[in-house]
Enzyme design. Structure first.
Site, PDB file in Angstrom:
ATOM      1  N   ASP A 111       7.318   5.154  13.831  1.00  0.00           N
ATOM      2  CA  ASP A 111       7.880   4.168  14.750  1.00  0.00           C
ATOM      3  C   ASP A 111       9.389   3.931  14.581  1.00  0.00           C
ATOM      4  O   ASP A 111      10.159   4.140  15.511  1.00  0.00           O
ATOM      5  CB  ASP A 111       7.083   2.844  14.697  1.00  0.00           C
ATOM      6  CG  ASP A 111       6.748   2.383  13.289  1.00  0.00           C
ATOM      7  OD1 ASP A 111       7.296   2.961  12.329  1.00  0.00           O
ATOM      8  OD2 ASP A 111       5.952   1.439  13.139  1.00  0.00           O
ATOM      9  N   ASP A 137       0.847  -1.200   0.000  1.00  0.00           N
ATOM     10  CA  ASP A 137       0.000   0.000   0.000  1.00  0.00           C
ATOM     11  C   ASP A 137       0.879   1.245   0.000  1.00  0.00           C
ATOM     12  O   ASP A 137       2.064   1.193   0.354  1.00  0.00           O
ATOM     13  CB  ASP A 137      -0.975   0.015   1.198  1.00  0.00           C
ATOM     14  CG  ASP A 137      -0.291  -0.325   2.504  1.00  0.00           C
ATOM     15  OD1 ASP A 137       0.857   0.141   2.707  1.00  0.00           O
ATOM     16  OD2 ASP A 137      -0.889  -1.034   3.331  1.00  0.00           O
ATOM     17  N   ASP A 144       1.248   5.275   1.173  1.00  0.00           N
ATOM     18  CA  ASP A 144       0.774   6.397   1.982  1.00  0.00           C
ATOM     19  C   ASP A 144       1.460   7.655   1.489  1.00  0.00           C
ATOM     20  O   ASP A 144       2.649   7.647   1.167  1.00  0.00           O
ATOM     21  CB  ASP A 144       1.125   6.173   3.460  1.00  0.00           C
ATOM     22  CG  ASP A 144       0.423   4.947   4.019  1.00  0.00           C
ATOM     23  OD1 ASP A 144      -0.698   4.666   3.565  1.00  0.00           O
ATOM     24  OD2 ASP A 144       0.997   4.258   4.887  1.00  0.00           O
TER      25      ASP A 144
HETATM   26  P1  ATP Z   1       3.288  -2.765   5.769  1.00  0.00           P
HETATM   27  O1  ATP Z   1       2.250  -1.898   5.101  1.00  0.00           O
HETATM   28  O2  ATP Z   1       4.273  -3.368   4.839  1.00  0.00           O
HETATM   29  O3  ATP Z   1       2.670  -3.753   6.686  1.00  0.00           O
HETATM   30  P2  ATP Z   1       4.029  -0.290   6.994  1.00  0.00           P
HETATM   31  O4  ATP Z   1       5.230   0.137   7.780  1.00  0.00           O
HETATM   32  O5  ATP Z   1       3.747   0.446   5.728  1.00  0.00           O
HETATM   33  O6  ATP Z   1       4.163  -1.830   6.731  1.00  0.00           O
HETATM   34  P3  ATP Z   1       1.462   0.650   7.801  1.00  0.00           P
HETATM   35  O7  ATP Z   1       0.539   0.100   8.828  1.00  0.00           O
HETATM   36  O8  ATP Z   1       1.031   0.707   6.386  1.00  0.00           O
HETATM   37  O9  ATP Z   1       2.774  -0.212   7.938  1.00  0.00           O
HETATM   38  O10 ATP Z   1       1.907   2.093   8.311  1.00  0.00           O
HETATM   39  C1  ATP Z   1       2.454   3.092   7.473  1.00  0.00           C
HETATM   40  C2  ATP Z   1       3.454   3.930   8.249  1.00  0.00           C
HETATM   41  O11 ATP Z   1       2.801   4.592   9.338  1.00  0.00           O
HETATM   42  C3  ATP Z   1       4.595   3.171   8.912  1.00  0.00           C
HETATM   43  O12 ATP Z   1       5.628   2.878   8.013  1.00  0.00           O
HETATM   44  C4  ATP Z   1       5.011   4.115  10.016  1.00  0.00           C
HETATM   45  O13 ATP Z   1       5.771   5.170   9.504  1.00  0.00           O
HETATM   46  C5  ATP Z   1       3.672   4.676  10.472  1.00  0.00           C
HETATM   47  N1  ATP Z   1       3.090   3.873  11.568  1.00  0.00           N
HETATM   48  C6  ATP Z   1       2.189   2.872  11.453  1.00  0.00           C
HETATM   49  N2  ATP Z   1       1.855   2.377  12.657  1.00  0.00           N
HETATM   50  C7  ATP Z   1       2.547   3.084  13.562  1.00  0.00           C
HETATM   51  C8  ATP Z   1       2.642   3.073  14.992  1.00  0.00           C
HETATM   52  N3  ATP Z   1       1.944   2.206  15.712  1.00  0.00           N
HETATM   53  N4  ATP Z   1       3.465   3.978  15.574  1.00  0.00           N
HETATM   54  C9  ATP Z   1       4.162   4.883  14.851  1.00  0.00           C
HETATM   55  N5  ATP Z   1       4.134   4.927  13.523  1.00  0.00           N
HETATM   56  C10 ATP Z   1       3.339   4.064  12.867  1.00  0.00           C
HETATM   57 MG    MG Z   2       2.040   0.206   4.505  1.00  0.00          MG
END
Ligand code: ATP
Ligand code: MG
Length: 420
Positions: free
Chosen positions: A146, A71, A73
């Site tokens: 994070d 995905d 963002d």
């Molecule tokens: P994936 O989509 O591959 O599972 P991701 O890191 O992109 O991993 P998402 O849930 O899509 O995970 O979150 C997008 C972004 O938002 C993360 O990369 C991070 O920067 C931020 N993020 C998400 N959850 C948290 C959290 N609990 N605390 C702080 N930042 C967060």
């Molecule tokens: Mg993601």
């Protein structure tokens, strides 16, 4: 697998020369073809209207690895109202902190406004209120994320990477480092523990010592998280294409048993059974096939049910009753540890209850089993048992031939059984 992607290795050599300011880096090495055209469109429209816009988070991390992100963002300095106004097919979501989903058919690009770190505000009555509802600068936005590898911004227009926390260097070294004070950041949101281990599994990386140190202490707080959020996060360990690595990491880090009853028999066969189940899951996910969580849970918990079934067989002298009793007991125990929704446990029970029927020699029952709505899952499960030597492989082979046989061949196969 080396944690250092090739594009990074070659890039880092030139890193010093091309570094523009402290945090902005010219970065032409990202494969533009891996970026969703809709994410690029979204960024273009924001920029055409005078706003800043970047890809952020996991998408940038995965792109640097040369992996297609699942995905995308986008962050911007436009407010949610301004974003919503620019995109006809968009909707505003979130109660406290609003963000915008821009909809392109089946793909959704999540666009959020730069946001600042949560603040704890002490109240006169000594309560603390967490205030996470503030817009901020791009730097603030990086700070509230994070891990350093999840806090990079990429502009496809300017081919520029913005990296305030040395995420690129950490990514290159295969290190997951939490931003800020580790203990505080896990306390703020303990789900970050699971996110850390999940990225470790996904990208074959490891947590640095300071990010690891407070985890043991914080793990019990995981259970304060609303169950649905926790459940989604746990499921992501297994249903995003790296189930086997996730399982190993969860075991090594002692978090598996926070969520699932451990197998009662610790043997080569049990490990083989679970590992084969996880490998199949990864294969299916990586080939865009669906995976039902019920099947996953049923093989993760089978080595709780199976020994108990054997024990009750002796005690109750009735195999089916013994199996039912074992199933009910284990489900009850599991639900106390970490609830699994009824819509999953119903299917799990069916998969387990159908197992003895694969051994039933009655021709009529063979046909009836074939027509059972859970036949396919139960059959796949039975094959796992054969692969780990729990069940005679001839049974698996018989059923595999039976499924593919035409009607005439099928009737010959069952006739043969009655002659035996
Ligand atoms: P994936 O989509 O591959 O599972 P991701 O890191 O992109 O991993 P998402 O849930 O899509 O995970 O979150 C997008 C972004 O938002 C993360 O990369 C991070 O920067 C931020 N993020 C998400 N959850 C948290 C959290 N609990 N605390 C702080 N930042 C967060
Ligand atoms: Mg993601």
């Amino acid at each position: 697998m080396s944690p250092t992607p090739l594009i990074l290795k070659s890039f880092l050599k030139k890193f010093k020369k091309s570094k523009k300011s402290n945090f902005e880096i010219d970065f032409k090495k990202i494969d533009i073809n891996l970026i969703s055209i809709n994410a690029i469109k979204t960024i273009d429209i924001l920029e055409e209207n005078g706003f800043e816009a970047y890809l952020v988070g996991g998408a940038v991390r995965d792109l640097l690895f040369g992996i297609k992100p699942k995905d995308f963002d986008v962050v911007t300095n436009a407010t949610p109202d301004q974003i919503h106004h620019l995109f006809r097919r968009s909707r505003m979501i979130g109660r406290r902190f609003k963000l915008v989903h821009v909809i392109y058919g089946r793909e959704i690009i999540e666009v959020s406004t730069y946001r600042s770190l949560q603040k704890e505000i002490a109240q006169p009555d000594r309560f603390i209120v967490i205030d996470d509802n503030h817009y901020g600068t791009i730097e603030d936005d990086a700070m509230r994320r994070d891990f350093t590898i999840n806090a990079m911004f990429y502009s496809p227009t300017h081919q520029k990477l913005v990296d305030f926390h040395d995420g690129l260097n950490d990514l290159n070294r295969g290190i997951i480092r939490i931003i800020g004070n580790p203990e505080k950041r896990y306390q703020e949101d303990p789900i970050r523990i699971l996110r850390a281990f999940r990225v470790c599994a996904k990208l074959n990386m490891s947590l640095n010592d300071t990010s690891r140190e407070p985890i043991k202490k914080i793990v019990p707080l995981l259970h304060n998280i609303p169950h649905s959020r926790l459940f989604d996060e746990v499921i992501k360990f297994f249903l995003t294409g790296h189930a086997l690595d996730s399982y190993r990491i969860m075991q090594n880090e002692n978090i598996y048993t926070q969520f699932f009853l451990a197998s009662l028999i610790d043997s080569k066969e049990t490990n083989l059974f679970i590992e084969n189940g996880l490998k199949n899951t990864d294969f299916r996910i990586n080939n865009d096939k669906s995976c039902n969580p019920s099947f996953l849970f049923s093989f993760l918990l089978w080595h709780q049910v199976y020994p108990l079934w054997n024990q009750y067989k002796h005690e109750l002298k009735h195999s089916i009753a013994a199996l039912n009793q074992a199933i009910d007991e284990i489900i009850e125990k599991q639900i106390k540890l970490f609830p699994i929704h009824k819509r999953f446990t119903i299917t799990m029970k069916e998969i387990w209850r159908l197992q003895p029927r694969f051994e039933n020699q009655s021709p009529k029952k063979k046909y009836r089993l074939l027509l059972h709505p859970r036949f396919r899952a139960a059959y796949d499960f039975m094959l796992l048992r054969c692969e780990s030597n729990q069940l005679d492989t001839k049974i698996g082979e018989w059923w595999t031939t039976f499924i593919d046989a035409d009607n005439h061949e099928k009737s010959l196969m069952v006739k043969k059984l009655t002659l035996k």
